[in-house]
Design a protein around this motif. Structure first.
Motif, PDB file in Angstrom:
ATOM      1  N   THR A  58       0.770  -1.204   0.030  1.00  0.00           N
ATOM      2  CA  THR A  58       0.077   0.027  -0.193  1.00  0.00           C
ATOM      3  C   THR A  58       0.895   1.372   0.044  1.00  0.00           C
ATOM      4  O   THR A  58       1.798   1.410   0.935  1.00  0.00           O
ATOM      5  CB  THR A  58      -0.952   0.220   1.231  1.00  0.00           C
ATOM      6  OG1 THR A  58      -1.631  -0.919   1.252  1.00  0.00           O
ATOM      7  CG2 THR A  58      -1.452   1.355   1.432  1.00  0.00           C
ATOM      8  N   TYR A  77       1.345   3.323  -8.227  1.00  0.00           N
ATOM      9  CA  TYR A  77       0.957   1.905  -8.504  1.00  0.00           C
ATOM     10  C   TYR A  77       1.237   1.154  -9.746  1.00  0.00           C
ATOM     11  O   TYR A  77       1.645  -0.033  -9.737  1.00  0.00           O
ATOM     12  CB  TYR A  77      -0.873   1.691  -8.131  1.00  0.00           C
ATOM     13  CG  TYR A  77      -0.965   1.976  -6.621  1.00  0.00           C
ATOM     14  CD1 TYR A  77      -0.585   0.645  -5.909  1.00  0.00           C
ATOM     15  CD2 TYR A  77      -1.670   2.822  -5.972  1.00  0.00           C
ATOM     16  CE1 TYR A  77      -0.827   0.712  -4.467  1.00  0.00           C
ATOM     17  CE2 TYR A  77      -1.920   2.938  -4.578  1.00  0.00           C
ATOM     18  CZ  TYR A  77      -1.574   1.787  -3.918  1.00  0.00           C
ATOM     19  OH  TYR A  77      -1.744   1.985  -2.622  1.00  0.00           O
ATOM     20  N   PRO A  93      -0.872  -5.096  -5.009  1.00  0.00           N
ATOM     21  CA  PRO A  93      -1.210  -3.973  -4.617  1.00  0.00           C
ATOM     22  C   PRO A  93      -2.453  -3.812  -3.822  1.00  0.00           C
ATOM     23  O   PRO A  93      -3.638  -4.341  -4.269  1.00  0.00           O
ATOM     24  CB  PRO A  93      -1.341  -2.837  -5.677  1.00  0.00           C
ATOM     25  CG  PRO A  93      -0.962  -3.581  -6.925  1.00  0.00           C
ATOM     26  CD  PRO A  93      -1.041  -5.164  -6.505  1.00  0.00           C
ATOM     27  N   LEU A  95      -5.181  -1.005  -2.461  1.00  0.00           N
ATOM     28  CA  LEU A  95      -5.062   0.548  -2.606  1.00  0.00           C
ATOM     29  C   LEU A  95      -6.344   1.125  -2.097  1.00  0.00           C
ATOM     30  O   LEU A  95      -7.435   0.519  -2.011  1.00  0.00           O
ATOM     31  CB  LEU A  95      -4.803   0.942  -4.192  1.00  0.00           C
ATOM     32  CG  LEU A  95      -5.745   0.099  -5.398  1.00  0.00           C
ATOM     33  CD1 LEU A  95      -7.197   0.939  -5.342  1.00  0.00           C
ATOM     34  CD2 LEU A  95      -5.117   0.187  -6.432  1.00  0.00           C
TER      35      LEU A  95
END
Ligand code: FAD
Length: 308
Positions: A58, A77, A93, A95
């Motif tokens: 993150t 990202y 990822p 997010l």
């Protein structure tokens, strides 16, 4: 009481700017945050993969105020996805939609999330969308439903403390979603979330049962049980054993720096574990939510402050 105060303070970034100047804070922040740069996080994630643990990453930040900030988060990202592929990491990822511009309107956020999902598909990576405060629950679930066709392994999150979650979960089960189950980390009014921790724990157990029910599994539901709570973990194990579940239907998820010995112990017992590593300059809200989860962290912080 302490939890409510800390969660209220988590909305005051000016306090974070003051805390940044205190060495004791920086030391404690480092326990939960890998560092300021993507490289700091990638190094930690490489180490976790080497120990047989899966990773999630993150880039810290939420509620961005300009499209340029949302664009910066998106580019970060995309860079992470490229690096995950280049280094052959087992990392995905995780997010926040308000980091990709949800407060600036759906269009900005959809464009940014779509770009991340396209790159994730190209690099063969799953993406998890975090759940923020209840102000965003409807919008997050709506965006999830809209964009899941772009990446069928797109994951979303449900929070056991929300009274609405059992209803939301049925909709997610219907489509065979990838779901993270967490207790919930934000300050919510009692009409919306259970104020008593025992009710949250009871709700969490009921939701474990629902996510591992035969009809949910038959629809393809995959769950990340995000918790550091031994009692919740024991409940997952009991259900897995009772239902003789093979691998590939669930994983355990934990946050970097919290009970750091536990992930290795659980993988040793044959459970799949993913550790979520956070990085970035915008650590304040994340850090305060971690303090709020455990009063002992506050004590540790003040002891260090006094010492320094
Ligand atoms: C991978 C992951 C992703 C998450 N994503 C989200 C999300 O998208 N949205 C959201 O609202 N919340 C999210 N959370 C946070 C979650 O909602 C809880 O606030 C947090 O996990 C603490 O709950 P717990 O289940 O560990 O139980 P708790 O009852 O809070 O804690 C159980 C035990 O874990 C240890 N522990 C827990 N927290 C800490 C801490 N901060 N410091 C030291 N020890 C601690 C203590 O030993 C404690 O007794 C996520 C958590 C994880 C692990």
């Amino acid at each position: 009481m302490m939890r409510h105060v800390l969660l209220a303070l988590s909305m005051r970034p000016a306090i974070g700017r003051w805390m940044e100047r205190v060495p004791a804070t920086r030391r404690l922040v480092r326990r939960f945050v890998a560092g300021a740069s993507a490289e700091d996080a990638l190094v930690v994630l490489e180490g976790l993969n080497a120990r047989g643990l899966m990773g999630a990453v993150t880039y810290l930040g939420e509620n961005v105020a300009t499209p340029a900030d949302a664009e910066r988060a998106t580019q970060t990202y995309l860079h992470l996805l490229d690096e995950i592929k280049r280094r052959n990491l087992n990392v995905l990822p995780s997010l926040k939609l308000t980091h990709l511009g949800l407060d600036l309107g759906q269009q900005v956020c959809v464009a940014n999330l779509s770009a991340v999902l396209e790159r994730a598909r190209a690099t063969g990576t799953r993406v998890w969308v975090d759940m923020e405060s209840s102000v965003y629950t409807d919008r997050t679930l709506a965006l999830y439903a809209r964009l899941r066709p772009l990446n069928s392994h797109l994951g979303c999150v449900v929070q056991a403390y929300l009274r609405r979650t059992p209803t939301d979960l049925e909709r997610l089960i219907d489509v065979g979603a990838t779901v993270r189950l967490c207790k919930g980390a934000y300050r919510e009014p009692p009409a919306i979330a259970y104020p008593d921790k025992r009710d949250v724990d009871r709700a969490y157990r009921r939701l474990i049962d629902r996510l591992l029910a035969p009809d949910a599994l038959a629809r393809g539901v995959y769950t990340g049980f995000a918790t550091h709570d031994d009692r919740m973990l024991a409940h997952v194990r009991d259900r897995v054993r009772e239902r003789r579940l093979a691998g590939g239907r669930f994983e355990i998820q934990m946050l970097y720096g919290i009970r750091p010995e536990l992930p290795t112990r659980l993988t040793g017992d044959g459970l799949p574990v993913r550790v979520l590593v956070s990085f970035g300059e915008d650590w304040y809200g994340y850090f305060m939510r971690r303090l709020a989860e455990r009063p002992a962290n506050v004590l540790f912080f003040f002891k260090n402050l006094a010492r320094s």
